[in-house]
Structure formats: C-alpha cells, structure tokens
Motif scaffolding. Structure first.
Motif, short mmCIF file in Angstrom:
data_model
loop_
_atom_site.label_atom_id
_atom_site.label_comp_id
_atom_site.label_asym_id
_atom_site.label_seq_id
_atom_site.Cartn_x
_atom_site.Cartn_y
_atom_site.Cartn_z
N SER A 155 0.84 -1.21 0.00
CA SER A 155 0.00 0.00 0.00
C SER A 155 0.87 1.25 0.00
N GLY A 156 0.32 2.31 -0.56
CA GLY A 156 1.00 3.61 -0.52
C GLY A 156 -0.03 4.71 -0.44
N GLY A 157 0.35 5.89 -0.91
CA GLY A 157 -0.58 7.01 -0.99
C GLY A 157 -1.28 7.31 0.31
N ALA A 158 -2.53 7.71 0.20
CA ALA A 158 -3.31 8.14 1.36
C ALA A 158 -3.58 7.00 2.35
N HIS A 159 -3.34 5.76 1.94
CA HIS A 159 -3.62 4.62 2.82
C HIS A 159 -2.41 4.20 3.64
N LEU A 206 4.18 -3.13 10.22
CA LEU A 206 3.28 -1.98 10.16
C LEU A 206 2.46 -2.09 8.88
N VAL A 207 1.17 -2.27 9.03
CA VAL A 207 0.34 -2.41 7.84
C VAL A 207 -0.50 -1.16 7.63
N ALA A 208 -0.92 -0.99 6.40
CA ALA A 208 -1.66 0.20 6.01
C ALA A 208 -3.17 0.01 6.26
N ASP A 209 -3.95 1.00 5.86
CA ASP A 209 -5.39 1.00 6.13
C ASP A 209 -6.10 -0.27 5.67
N GLY A 211 -4.67 -3.29 5.25
CA GLY A 211 -3.95 -4.51 5.61
C GLY A 211 -2.75 -4.81 4.73
N GLY A 212 -2.48 -3.96 3.73
CA GLY A 212 -1.30 -4.17 2.88
C GLY A 212 -0.04 -3.72 3.60
N LEU A 213 1.12 -4.13 3.06
CA LEU A 213 2.40 -3.75 3.65
C LEU A 213 2.68 -2.28 3.30
N GLY A 214 2.95 -1.48 4.33
CA GLY A 214 3.29 -0.07 4.09
C GLY A 214 4.80 0.08 4.12
N LEU A 215 5.45 -0.20 2.99
CA LEU A 215 6.91 -0.31 2.97
C LEU A 215 7.58 0.96 2.46
N GLN A 216 8.69 1.34 3.11
CA GLN A 216 9.47 2.50 2.64
C GLN A 216 10.38 2.02 1.51
N LEU A 217 9.85 2.01 0.31
CA LEU A 217 10.62 1.55 -0.84
C LEU A 217 11.19 2.76 -1.59
N PRO A 218 12.30 2.56 -2.34
CA PRO A 218 12.94 3.70 -3.00
C PRO A 218 12.11 4.30 -4.14
N SER A 219 11.22 3.50 -4.73
CA SER A 219 10.45 4.03 -5.87
C SER A 219 9.14 3.24 -5.99
N ASN A 220 8.25 3.78 -6.80
CA ASN A 220 6.99 3.07 -7.06
C ASN A 220 7.26 1.77 -7.83
N ALA A 221 8.18 1.85 -8.79
CA ALA A 221 8.51 0.65 -9.57
C ALA A 221 9.06 -0.45 -8.66
N THR A 396 -5.08 -9.72 2.79
CA THR A 396 -5.58 -10.96 3.44
C THR A 396 -5.40 -10.88 4.95
N THR A 397 -5.17 -9.68 5.47
CA THR A 397 -5.13 -9.48 6.92
C THR A 397 -6.14 -8.41 7.29
N ARG A 398 -6.46 -8.35 8.57
CA ARG A 398 -7.39 -7.38 9.17
C ARG A 398 -8.84 -7.80 8.94
N SER A 399 -9.55 -7.85 10.06
CA SER A 399 -10.88 -8.47 10.05
C SER A 399 -11.90 -7.81 9.14
N GLU A 400 -11.81 -6.48 8.99
CA GLU A 400 -12.79 -5.85 8.09
C GLU A 400 -12.55 -6.27 6.64
N ARG A 401 -11.33 -6.71 6.33
CA ARG A 401 -11.01 -7.22 4.98
C ARG A 401 -11.41 -8.70 4.89
N THR A 402 -10.91 -9.49 5.87
CA THR A 402 -11.16 -10.93 5.81
C THR A 402 -12.65 -11.25 5.96
N ALA A 403 -13.41 -10.35 6.57
CA ALA A 403 -14.86 -10.58 6.67
C ALA A 403 -15.46 -10.80 5.27
#
Ligand code: 2PG
Ligand code: MG
Length: 423
Positions: A155-159, A206-209, A211-221, A396-403
């Motif tokens: 995940s990135g951006g606002a999430h 640390l996961v994003a809104d 449940g995706g991985l919120g990773l500090q990556l060097p670029s979008n690619a 595939t994590t966080r209950s509001e998603r897995t629900a």
C-alpha cells in the motif's frame, strides 16, 4: 438508540440507527430495518480516504463531539424522518422512497450514511423474509458467479502515509480455478512479499489501512518489482498464474498543475505519467490500472486508453459509481472497467443501475470496499448477486477485509455446484 414502528406483513415496521466506528476509528452509521413479519436486516456504512469529486456526500456533524466527525445528525434523520416515512412501505420500495426523497445525484440532503444504511438493511430484511441469501435476491434468477479477487499486497498514498505514491499494488490470481485457491495464492504472495521485504531490512509489521504492507521503498517501480518477485517466490508464474493490478489513485497525486511523485521527488504531466505507466506495463506483469489520471481529465483518460490498450483501465474516482459518467466515458472511448463502490452513490438501486449501464456498454465490473470499512460483509453478497467480474477489499489481513473474503469463501462452499468462478 431509538426507533419507529408500525405493522403489516412484508412492510417496514421498525427502523433503528446508531453511531458506530469504522476500521480507521472514524464514526459511521449502523442501521437495522425490521419488517412486520419479523424479518430483519442490518448494515454498517463504510467510508473512503481517496475520494472523487463526483461522489455522493457524507454529512458529518462538525462541532465538538467526535472532533466533528460524528454522524449523530444522520442517525437522527434515520430515526426521526426516514423511519416514520417508511413505516408501512413494502421493503422492495424502500430504495424508490429514498430516491424520491433526495433526487440529487450527490445526495446532498440525505447524505450517504443515512441513505446507504437504510438501503442495505432493507435489502437484507427482504432477503431474510424471502428465506434466501442477499446475493440470491440481487441475482434475479441469473446463475451465480464468484468474482476474481484483487488482493492488496503493498500500500502507498493516502492509505499508507505516502510510503510510496501509488495507492495499491495488488495481486490478481488469473488461473486459480476456484475462489478458495485464488485467495490461497494471494495469501502466499503476500507472505512472500513480507518475507522478501524483511530480508531487505524493511519493517513489515506496520500495515496500512487495508492490511497491505506499508513499505518504505525507494520508488513506485520497486513496489511492482517486489510483488512480481513475491509471485515467483510463491511458486507461481508472473503474468500467467497471477499478475499485478495497480491503483494509482491519481486524484491524490494531482496538485492542480502536475502529478507529484513525492517518494521519487518527481513531477509529471499527464503525458509523462502515461509514459511511466506504459513503462511499468512493459516491464512488469501489470494487467490492470485504476485511476491512472485525475477524474476531470477526460482527454488524458482517452489517451491512456489508447496507449495502454490490452491493459484493464478501471475508473474509480472517474466514475464515482455514476451511470451517467459511465455513459459519457463510453461516448469518449475511455476506460474498460467500472469500479463500483456503493457508498459513492449511497442507494443500492443507483449503484445497481451503474452496474447495468457498465454491462450494457461493454465495461467490466469491479466491486470495491473502502479504506475505512467495517466488519460487515454485505459487499461480498453484492459482488456475487451483481455478477461482478472482480472484487477488491484490501489484503488478506485485518478483520474488516477478511470478513468479505470469508463471506465469499462461505458462499463458494455452500453452493459450489451452481457457482462459476470468473477468471
Ligand atoms: C480505492 C479505495 C479502495 P478509498 O481508491 O479504490 O481501495 O480507497 O476507500 O480510500 O477511496
Ligand atoms: Mg481507487
């Protein structure tokens, strides 16, 4: 909590509403509708962070309570106005009453919380009264199909606090054969992505809104590269068994004059962003791009549709789940797929009309949850009942998603012989 009641078979008898919290801890509205025969339905309303300029409006209270984010006003409207007006109305006519109550396309008067809470709860009550699941009621006799899941991995951006600029890098199983296998593949890809990121010294707890991985990556690619590697590490062939989908959420990058890729300290115009996306499609197994440009740029969208032919182009903010915007896109040759977020329209019948328009005009249908979602899983039934091609509810994590995944797994398990899985 308070209520309104009256009696008569499948007519609305009682409407209740209350304040609840969504997965980001933001106040939202819960609602229940009980019919005179005793059948009941309830619903909790989700809310998004990346929104389009044509979305139906949320009416929040302002003031001190919940720092202004409360929806006590919407709760009051349901209890004091909508409930009494619906008393004795056949449940199947609830949406029509809501539509005539507020005919404006942005629901400025009723607001999304009141309208969607009542609409979904009334549909559920109807299904209960008919003794069928909600998806069955919505399918109108057509054979059921389960949508292909698009599962958020990075995940990135606002999430995700802008960790990378693009909002989602998702995995899309292409040849799973069943919904259950599709979810297992996506789960494996997410696990492998986390393992690869950990080996590179990145924080993966640390996961994003969504449940995706919120990773500090060097670029979008780099995010696309990581998920491609994760597909391979999961024992799947990238581009064959599973592919990438991207939600650029370009409204969030647009500052009025250019697109700002803050994580890369770059600014691009529409042509530059389209070039960038075309480069990603050439290099990575990207089969779907959502909101490649902001929602006012019809010409840019038309150019992106020409340049990225062969790639699914999903309109989210562009369409705001509005049938007239889908018709406009078809006239202009824009996009290939419509994201359906019921709360962008606020009344299920209006969202259903957009689904029908999309189908009639040859667009794919992708049903989507919101970044601020809840433990409620009505969206899964909508996706099956409306025969969506794809569904996007987060990771595939966080209950509001897995629900939602769990509800789809339950639907597949309970009527597998009648069900077709879309690939
Ligand atoms: C999107 C959605 C879901 P939000 O942009 O597609 O991922 O996000 O609910 O924040 O609008
Ligand atoms: Mg989007």
């Amino acid at each position: 909590m308070s209520e309104t009641s009256i009696g008569a078979d499948d007519a609305v008898a009682t409407v209740r509403a209350w304040e609840a919290l969504d997965s980001r801890g933001t106040p939202t509205l819960g609602c229940s509708v009980v019919l005179a025969g005793g059948a009941a339905g309830r619903a909790i309303v989700p809310s998004g962070a990346s929104t389009g300029s044509h979305d139906a409006r949320e009416r929040r209270d302002g003031g001190q309570s919940w720092d202004g984010l409360g929806v006590a006003g919407a709760v009051r409207v349901v209890i004091e106005e909508i409930g009494p007006a619906l008393a004795g109305v056949p449940a199947r006519e609830v949406d029509a009453v809501l539509e005539s109550w507020d005919p404006s396309t942005d629901l400025a008067e009723l607001g999304v919380h009141a309208a969607l809470g009542v609409s979904v709860a009334a549909h559920r009550a109807r299904a209960r009264a008919a003794g069928v699941p909600l998806y069955e009621l919505l399918a109108g006799g057509l054979p059921h199909r389960l949508p292909t899941p698009m599962v958020n991995v990075v995940s990135g951006g606002a999430h995700a606090g802008g960790a990378v600029d693009i909002q989602d890098v998702l995995v899309m199983p292409l040849r799973a054969g069943s919904f259950r296998t599709a979810i297992e593949w996506a789960w494996r890809v997410r696990r492998q992505a986390a393992a690869l990121a950990e080996r590179r010294g990145l924080v993966t707890t640390l996961v994003a809104d969504e449940g995706g991985l919120g990773l500090q990556l060097p670029s979008n690619a780099a995010a696309l590269g990581l998920v491609t590697e994760a597909i391979e590490a999961a024992g799947l062939e990238p581009g064959h068994d599973a592919a990438l989908a991207v939600d650029v959420a370009a409204n969030q990058l647009w500052d009025g004059s250019s697109y700002r890729l803050a994580a890369e300290s770059r600014r691009l115009d529409a042509a530059g962003l389209i070039d960038e996306l075309a480069g990603w499609v050439a290099k990575y197994p990207v089969v779907s791009i959502e909101d490649p440009l902001h929602d006012q740029d019809w010409d840019g969208w038309a150019e992106a549709t020409r340049r990225l032919r062969g790639t699914q182009l999903v309109g989210d903010d562009l369409f705001s789940t509005a049938a007239d915007r889908v018709a406009e896109a078809a006239r202009r040759g824009v996009g290939t797929s419509v994201l359906i977020k019921p709360n962008q329209r606020g009344i299920l019948s209006r969202a259903a009309e957009t689904v029908a328009t999309a189908r009639r005009l040859g667009y794919q249908v992708v049903v989507s949850a919101r970044s601020g979602d809840t433990e409620d899983h009505w969206l899964a039934d909508l996706a099956v009942g409306w025969r969506a091609d794809q569904i996007k509810v987060g990771s595939t994590t966080r209950s509001e998603r897995t629900a939602k995944w769990n509800r789809l797994l339950e639907i597949e398990a309970s009527c597998a012989p009648d069900l077709r899985f879309v690939t």
